[in-house]
Design a protein around this motif. Structure first.
Motif: not given
Length: 236
Positions: A49-56, A75-83, A113-120
């Motif tokens: 998928a090559r995402p910029d952010v992960v919601l997990m 393999v990556s340091r992209v932002p990961i946010l747990f839900i 959720a949107r605000a946290k993703v945007k901040a990340a």
């Protein structure tokens, strides 16, 4: 969105209703969204998928979110946010310890959720990024992670030497353009007066061999008398 860029989110949530609500919300606000399907191979889904952010989510079939967070971090340091419905502080501490960037408890507010993703995204790629440039660079099927000197294509990953990685990064930043030998020499060595021109050729050969380990050939083209070019259209 940062500098008009369209960001991609990978949602790893086995509750289809919650996943659908999140997907609809983020698509509505201009994000690309990929929903994970193979819960036995989340790392593979991430690479594809090559995402910029992960919601997990934490509670997942087969392996939990902590496990997959650790796998992605190889393999990556992209932002990961747990839900997660787990609201205990120790769960949040554990999430951070396993490599997560933030934690959203269920039931959650979509605006939060949107605000946290945007901040990340701002922290990782935008105005708050440490070096003004993201650690992750994507060109065609290639994903370059500057934080680890790793290069991925599909489910394959190789780790390059610092010089090899800097060479590939320099070409990837200008994919499709011819990069002169002098430019590459200056990028890779502090004092080009004492560098044999053949040294660059040797390093290009090494990078080509590493890319072949990923199943890729013909990615770096030699332009005689000019320099080298990363062929931006090889993956089409």
């Amino acid at each position: 969105m940062t500098e008009g860029r369209r960001f991609r989110i990978l949602i790893v949530e086995d509750d289809e209703k919650i996943a659908s609500i999140l997907a609809d919300e983020f698509v509505r606000y201009g994000y690309d969204v990929v929903l994970a399907r193979d819960y036995a191979n989340i790392k593979g889904e991430f690479v594809a998928a090559r995402p910029d952010v992960v919601l997990m989510d934490i509670n997942l079939p087969r392996y939990d979110g902590y496990y997959w967070c650790r796998q992605i971090r190889t393999v990556s340091r992209v932002p990961i946010l747990f839900i997660s419905a787990r609201s205990d502080q120790m769960d949040q501490v554990r999430a951070i310890d396993h490599g997560a960037d933030d934690y959203i408890t269920k039931p959650f507010n979509l605006e939060l959720a949107r605000a946290k993703v945007k901040a990340a995204i701002r922290r990782a790629y935008g105005e708050y990024a440490a070096a003004g440039e993201a650690d992750l660079l994507r060109v065609g099927p290639l994903v370059l992670d500057r934080a680890t000197n790793r290069v991925s294509c599909g489910d394959r990953t190789v780790e390059l030497s610092p010089k090899e990685f800097r060479l590939l990064w320099c070409l990837a930043r200008r994919a499709g353009e011819i990069v002169g030998r002098e430019t590459l020499l200056e990028e890779l060595w502090d004092d080009t007066e004492f560098v044999d021109d053949n040294t660059l050729t040797v390093n290009v050969t090494r990078v080509r061999r590493r890319l072949e380990e990923l199943g890729l050939t013909g990615v770096i083209e030699t332009k005689r008398g000019q320099g080298y070019r990363l062929n931006a259209g090889w993956g089409e």
